[in-house]
Scaffold this motif. Structure first.
Motif, PDB file in Angstrom:
ATOM      1  N   UNK A  52      -0.189 -29.420  26.090  1.00 47.59           N
ATOM      2  CA  UNK A  52      -0.729 -28.362  25.238  1.00 47.59           C
ATOM      3  C   UNK A  52      -1.771 -28.940  24.285  1.00 47.59           C
ATOM      4  N   UNK A  55      -3.279 -28.284  17.946  1.00 47.35           N
ATOM      5  CA  UNK A  55      -3.732 -27.156  17.136  1.00 47.35           C
ATOM      6  C   UNK A  55      -3.885 -27.567  15.690  1.00 47.35           C
ATOM      7  N   UNK A 387       5.458 -14.547  23.949  1.00 47.10           N
ATOM      8  CA  UNK A 387       6.130 -15.811  23.641  1.00 47.10           C
ATOM      9  C   UNK A 387       7.606 -15.585  23.340  1.00 47.10           C
TER      10      UNK A 387
ATOM     11  N   UNK B 144       4.972 -46.750  34.833  1.00 48.68           N
ATOM     12  CA  UNK B 144       4.750 -46.062  33.556  1.00 48.68           C
ATOM     13  C   UNK B 144       5.515 -46.768  32.458  1.00 48.68           C
ATOM     14  N   UNK B 153       5.315 -26.496  25.367  1.00 47.05           N
ATOM     15  CA  UNK B 153       4.091 -27.044  24.785  1.00 47.05           C
ATOM     16  C   UNK B 153       3.957 -26.627  23.339  1.00 47.05           C
ATOM     17  N   UNK B 154       4.425 -25.420  23.062  1.00 46.24           N
ATOM     18  CA  UNK B 154       4.304 -24.919  21.702  1.00 46.24           C
ATOM     19  C   UNK B 154       3.467 -23.653  21.676  1.00 46.24           C
ATOM     20  N   UNK B 155       3.516 -22.954  20.540  1.00 45.33           N
ATOM     21  CA  UNK B 155       2.809 -21.688  20.438  1.00 45.33           C
ATOM     22  C   UNK B 155       1.311 -21.879  20.575  1.00 45.33           C
ATOM     23  N   UNK B 156       0.657 -20.829  21.083  1.00 47.67           N
ATOM     24  CA  UNK B 156      -0.793 -20.887  21.239  1.00 47.67           C
ATOM     25  C   UNK B 156      -1.513 -20.212  20.088  1.00 47.67           C
ATOM     26  N   UNK B 170       5.687 -31.415  17.593  1.00 43.34           N
ATOM     27  CA  UNK B 170       5.706 -31.355  19.048  1.00 43.34           C
ATOM     28  C   UNK B 170       5.898 -32.699  19.719  1.00 43.34           C
ATOM     29  N   UNK B 181       2.260 -39.118  21.020  1.00 43.34           N
ATOM     30  CA  UNK B 181       2.089 -39.056  22.473  1.00 43.34           C
ATOM     31  C   UNK B 181       2.500 -37.662  22.937  1.00 43.34           C
ATOM     32  N   UNK B 182       1.548 -36.906  23.500  1.00 42.88           N
ATOM     33  CA  UNK B 182       1.903 -35.554  23.934  1.00 42.88           C
ATOM     34  C   UNK B 182       2.824 -35.599  25.144  1.00 42.88           C
ATOM     35  N   UNK B 183       3.529 -34.500  25.373  1.00 39.84           N
ATOM     36  CA  UNK B 183       4.496 -34.463  26.456  1.00 39.84           C
ATOM     37  C   UNK B 183       4.059 -33.480  27.535  1.00 39.84           C
ATOM     38  N   UNK B 184       4.573 -33.682  28.719  1.00 47.38           N
ATOM     39  CA  UNK B 184       4.357 -32.698  29.770  1.00 47.38           C
ATOM     40  C   UNK B 184       5.539 -31.744  29.792  1.00 47.38           C
ATOM     41  N   UNK B 189       4.148 -30.001  37.419  1.00 44.77           N
ATOM     42  CA  UNK B 189       3.058 -30.922  37.103  1.00 44.77           C
ATOM     43  C   UNK B 189       3.587 -32.347  36.950  1.00 44.77           C
ATOM     44  N   UNK B 193       2.475 -35.500  39.208  1.00 48.08           N
ATOM     45  CA  UNK B 193       1.933 -36.718  38.601  1.00 48.08           C
ATOM     46  C   UNK B 193       2.666 -37.942  39.136  1.00 48.08           C
ATOM     47  N   UNK B 198      -0.497 -40.363  48.608  1.00 45.50           N
ATOM     48  CA  UNK B 198      -1.728 -40.213  49.365  1.00 45.50           C
ATOM     49  C   UNK B 198      -1.452 -40.371  50.835  1.00 45.50           C
ATOM     50  N   UNK B 250      -4.699 -47.309  31.029  1.00 47.02           N
ATOM     51  CA  UNK B 250      -4.588 -46.796  32.394  1.00 47.02           C
ATOM     52  C   UNK B 250      -5.036 -47.853  33.385  1.00 47.02           C
TER      53      UNK B 250
END
Lengths: 652, 443
Positions: A52, A55, A387, B144, B153-156, B170, B181-184, B189, B193, B198, B250
């Protein structure tokens, strides 16, 4: 009135002002998806798998707030490869190959140009498969028939269930028997067999199976590559030719990086082609590598703006290319189109009139829906619809169809102000909206004849303007009840830009118990009793109470849990209202509302509010907006043609 | 316990005919401190929001014979009791807020034990988190260093927790003071990942070539960024440094040889909250099973989550309920939610316990799992006496199977120092208030 223009300079045109700067600004998820859509014509949306967006200040595209992590870079790298492969995909031809069948002499022998199984047995055919997919396997055969059953042929692909066919054909007229199998790329094997040998010694009746050849056809139904998309990137066919490679990479980088690449940059991309050639790979493989690198580059990921002297506060104009990028991401959340690029190439964007002309052209383009999706969606909280669901026992009639209608209503409503020159001072008080049958029923309006939105008058209804639309009322409520505090807070944050301070510790929340000791207004009296609470709540709560005639899913009501709704209150210092209509009229007359809209739009260009160096500029823009008739399109054009937008400076 | 079976091999992170090694072969040896082949040690942090109803969480008795309370029911099985411990009385005082934003402040400090800077803007400040201290030690040489996963992800729209940046709300994993560090949060997805292979038939030469190609593309990116950096002012340079650091990291990982693994089924898209939580648990199991990483953090919702829990019949917002105002009906509903959360933990632990690392030793036995919340009681927003479950043996380094009550003022950071010692990453200090290890925890 709550507040007039913030600075004494209100009403005057200031002198030279500091245009400030926008920090190195990366594409957010919506912009990434839109950009690859427009750059490559792809249907893929790789950013849907990205984390995400970060924000801040109410928006997800603020340059200082957006961060980049190893996870995101990894996903960019993977996406680049996937996107280029998708774009350059070649047509998979459906081919047919024919193979003769030769089995084991233990169960058969060559005869009549084919193979005769005189007893149960199999023959294996090796089939090279170029592309994975569904294949049709056709065996030409006949049976030497005997006994009660026809000869039976089995067709098998190793690892899958065999298909058995009755071969009723006879020698005079062999027939084709077929089966479908999925086959993987590589060397496949088809096994043809005879499964029901029969021999009656007494009568001499002998059943045998003769097979001729097998035809393998496919892949069936593979999607054809979009030659147009491939040719748009591989602009010349002689991929081995260095001049062609240079042309391809220069043109692609120019569009992807939103400005012409330098010669050293082009050489660096060609060096990647050489890497592949050095590995013994094809020129196309090398070009794919270089094209991927273009999409991983910081010049794609970031909307780069340069200062001739990064440590100086001296303002300077953006280049045409930088200006085109700022403009298209602000109005369209995507890269410039060919016409805007052409104007940049010709250096025309330094002329404010041309800039205004481009902006108006872009606002009339369907891509301007991005402002509704991304600006209005966040300003008006429309994106939050869905939501959180309302309690299904208390509100059984709230379903997907109603929610979709509410979302569509507010979007269409905002678009009307953007596209039809309706003044924004009507936004909170307008006596029209857009409903379909479902929403009309919800609002107590007569049906409009279907699922399509129709503009209707609200003349003899209690509703007016945005604050009384279902989408707003729903997202500012709890699952079981309204929240006057949430609604009041939204108004302070998003209409007045006067965010309340956080509450003191230990007092968040509110008993959800419906066993009331009075109306919701009574229960929130505590806010006014304690002076620490009252400082904010005396401003905030009345605004929410003013809308309490609308329940947690936006229906009109005159009582709540047995208590009559009292929607009266004060706005600011002294102005009193007796109900929602009066309240929104007071709000609509408050200049701070329009100044706040300008601030929100500036934040949406990517600036942190503290980087809006000159509050005088905001005051001037607000004044012109109000004096000029509150037209949203004019405001947007004013913003993009101001010094603030077309120039920047470094930082010491 | 059953040994993992190979039915379909897929090659991860690039091609790989290489070598059809049995699972144990491919695991050895991870030398943490140079020496004979050691058991693979792992760490997993499992975060749940909005605290616990402590009167229904804390067992009355300490010791091995602790009686299960309603919320801890799902852990009260013959298989799990010997492998979990309940810890009472640990404080994370640095998690307090400076007015408003208690959930975000508590979440930011959840694995850092650092008092985060109160800001809603971009000038966030925290410290490195426990999992990120462990990652280079435990996951050295793996695909990894760590995985950051979650359900939301959280509110938009809007802001996250009053006065505090969404970054605090978050993320529990922080690579450094300013780098959350953002999360998936999409299981499909995550699967793609980790497992989008291949060419399963590619030769070792082809694998190597692909690695060279990736390295060339990343080298090009680094060159461009380094050149660009010289033309930027200091704030922009700091932004671009995020890019440079990430690309360099990476590039190091690209050189890691791919693993052989059986990934299981690809998750569906559009899953509900509860289904996502379950799918993420399955992915965490496979990630450990395939030795893709040895450090995972998971957030079952973000700070102060307002999620509803229809899967247990609760339609109110979790956060709102957690401000229970001592109403019994609210306690009942919260108990349903919290029991469900512990049930999800139990599912994960059971699965980790049924995979063998070595004969008689499960993945769980070699792991330390830390389960807790950003606050204690959701109404009082206390950061003391936090609800904590630890599970797994940390390869024989952690005491299991008891309820321990710590004296007043025992910092959570000391628990983390104990973990660091147990997992071979001993250090003297952690966070704002870590002073030493806890003898009762270490075996």
């Amino acid at each position: 009135m709550l507040l007039v223009c913030a600075a004494a300079a209100c009403g005057g045109d200031g002198g030279t002002e500091d245009p400030g700067r926008i920090t190195l600004h990366r594409l957010n998820n919506a912009e990434y998806n839109n950009t690859v859509r427009d750059l490559l014509g792809t249907q893929l949306r790789p950013a849907d798998a990205f984390p995400a967006d970060d924000r801040g200040y109410g928006f997800d595209n603020v340059a200082d707030v957006l961060r980049l992590s190893p996870l995101l870079v990894e996903l960019y790298e993977t996406a680049a490869e996937e996107l280029i492969n998708d774009t350059l995909r070649t047509t998979t031809q459906t081919t047919a190959q024919m193979f003769e069948i030769v089995g084991s002499t233990q169960s058969g022998s060559a005869q009549n140009g084919g193979w005769l199984f005189f007893s149960n047995g199999t023959a294996t055919v090796n089939v090279p498969i170029a592309a994975a997919g569904q294949y049709r396997v056709i065996v030409r055969a006949y049976g030497q028939q005997a006994g009660p059953d026809p000869a039976r042929l089995s067709i098998e692909v190793s690892g899958q269930t065999p298909v058995v066919r009755d071969v009723t054909a006879v020698q005079a007229a062999p027939a084709d028997y077929e089966a479908m199998f999925p086959l993987a790329q590589g060397n496949g094997q088809i096994i043809v067999g005879f499964v029901n040998d029969f021999y009656d010694q007494a009568s001499g009746a002998d059943r045998n199976l003769w097979v001729d050849h097998v035809i393998v056809e496919g892949p069936i139904g593979a999607p054809p590559a979009d030659e147009g998309r491939r040719a748009a990137v591989l602009v010349c066919p002689e991929l081995d030719d260095r001049a062609c490679q240079t042309s391809i990479l220069r043109q692609f980088a120019k569009r992807a990086w939103r400005r012409p690449p330098t010669e050293p940059e082009v050489q660096a991309l060609l060096a990647l082609v050489d890497v592949a050639l050095g590995e013994g790979d094809t020129a196309e493989k090398g070009l794919r590598l270089a094209l991927q690198a273009v999409l991983v580059s910081p010049h794609f990921i970031y909307k780069v703006e340069l200062d001739p002297s990064p440590g100086s506060k001296e303002p300077h104009p953006l280049t045409d290319w930088e200006l085109a990028t700022r403009l298209s991401y602000f109005l369209w959340s995507t890269m410039p189109d060919a016409e805007l690029f052409a104007a940049a190439e010709a250096g025309r964007l330094q002329d404010r009139d041309e800039l205004a002309r481009q902006a108006r052209r872009m606002l009339a383009d369907p891509k301007a829906v991005a402002l509704t999706d991304n600006f209005a969606g966040q300003w008006l909280f429309t994106r939050a619809l869905g939501d959180q669901d309302p309690d299904y026992m208390l509100f059984p009639e709230y379903d997907d169809a109603l929610e979709q209608a509410m979302r569509a209503e507010t979007r269409r409503y905002f678009q009307a102000f953007l596209e039809e020159d309706i003044p924004m001072d009507q936004f909170l008080v307008a006596d029209f909206t857009y409903v379909n049958d479902r929403l009309a029923e919800h609002y107590g309006l007569p049906p409009v004849g279907g699922d399509e939105l129709v503009r209707v008058s609200l003349a003899n209804t209690p509703r007016r303007g945005f604050l009384m639309q279902g989408s707003f009322l729903r997202v500012t409520s709890r699952p079981k009840r309204t929240s006057p505090v949430l609604r009041g807070k939204w108004i302070l944050d998003n209409l007045l830009c006067l965010p309340p301070r956080p509450p003191p510790p230990g007092v968040e929340g509110f008993p959800d118990d419906m066993m009331a000791t009075g109306s919701i207004r009574d229960r929130l009296e505590q806010h006014k009793a304690d002076p620490v609470c009252a400082s904010c709540h005396s401003v905030m709560d009345p605004l929410g109470f003013g809308l309490d005639n609308f329940d947690a899913i936006g229906r009109y009501r005159t009582e709540d849990a047995g208590f009559a709704i009292d929607a009266s209150g004060t706005f600011g210092d002294a102005a009193r209202f007796t109900g929602p209509t009066e309240m929104v009229e007071l709000l609509a007359a408050e200049p701070q509302v329009y100044r706040c809209l300008v601030e929100k739009l500036y934040t949406y260009t990517g600036r942190s509010p503290y980087r809006i160096e000159s509050t005088e500029h905001i005051d001037e823009v607000t004044r012109r907006f109000m004096d000029g008739g509150f037209l949203l399109e004019d405001l947007l054009v004013d913003i993009v043609t101001s010094d603030f937008f077309v120039s920047r400076r470094g930082e010491p | 316990m059953s040994t993992m079976k190979f039915s379909r091999r897929l090659f991860l992170g690039g091609a790989g005919a290489a070598i059809a090694l049995p699972f144990l072969e491919s695991l050895r040896p991870r030398r943490a401190r140079g020496g004979a082949a050691e058991a693979p040690k792992r760490f997993l942090a499992y975060y749940v929001p909005c605290g616990m109803v402590m009167s229904r969480w804390t067992p009355a008795a300490t010791g091995a014979a602790w009686a299960a309370t309603p919320i801890l029911q799902p852990l009260d099985t013959a298989a799990l009791r010997p492998k979990v411990s309940i810890l009472s009385g640990l404080d994370n005082r640095p998690g307090r807020s400076d007015g408003g934003g208690d959930h975000a402040a508590g979440t930011g400090s959840f694995l850092t034990c650092t008092h985060v800077r109160k800001t809603a803007g971009s000038d966030i400040l925290n410290n490195i988190s426990l999992d990120q201290v462990l990652a280079p030690v435990l996951s050295a040489g793996l695909s990894y260093p760590s995985l950051e996963l979650g359900t939301d992800g959280g509110s938009s729209v809007g802001d996250c927790d009053t006065g505090y940046s969404c970054a605090y709300a978050r993320s529990i994993a922080w690579a450094g003071p300013t780098t959350p560090l953002p999360k998936q949060t999409n299981p499909r997805a995550v699967f793609d990942r980790l497992f989008a292979g291949y060419d399963a038939e590619a030769s070792a030469a082809e694998i190597a070539r692909r690695q060279r190609y990736r390295t060339s593309v990343l080298d090009h990116a680094i060159d461009q960024a380094s050149s660009l950096r010289t033309q930027l002012g200091r704030t922009d340079q700091a932004k671009l440094d995020e890019y440079l650091t990430s690309v360099r990291e990476l590039e190091v990982r690209v050189a890691t040889p791919p693993r052989v693994c059986t990934p299981g089924t690809r998750p569906a898209d559009g899953l509900s909250f509860a289904a996502r939580a379950r799918a993420m648990a399955d992915l965490m199991v496979v990630a450990f099973q395939c030795d893709l990483t040895r450090v995972i953090t998971f957030m079952l919702g973000n700070a102060g989550s307002g999620a509803t829990h229809p899967q247990v019949g609760v339609t109110e917002s979790h956060h709102e309920l957690s401000h229970h105002m001592m109403a019994a009906s609210n306690f009942d509903k919260l108990t349903l939610i919290e029991q469900w959360e512990v049930g999800e933990l139990a599912y994960l632990l059971d699965r980790l316990d049924t995979i063998e690392d070595a004969p008689g030793i499960s993945v769980l036995d070699n792991t330390i799992v830390f389960f807790s919340s950003e606050i204690e009681d959701g109404d009082a927003h206390r950061h003391t006496n936090l609800p904590v479950v630890i599970a797994g043996g940390g390869a024989g380094t952690i005491v299991q199977g008891t309820h321990t009550r710590f004296p007043n003022g025992t910092p959570m950071a000391n628990l983390f120092l104990s973990f660091l010692q147990a997992l071979g990453a001993r250090q003297a200090r952690f966070g704002d208030d870590g002073t030493g290890t806890l003898a009762q925890v270490l075996a």
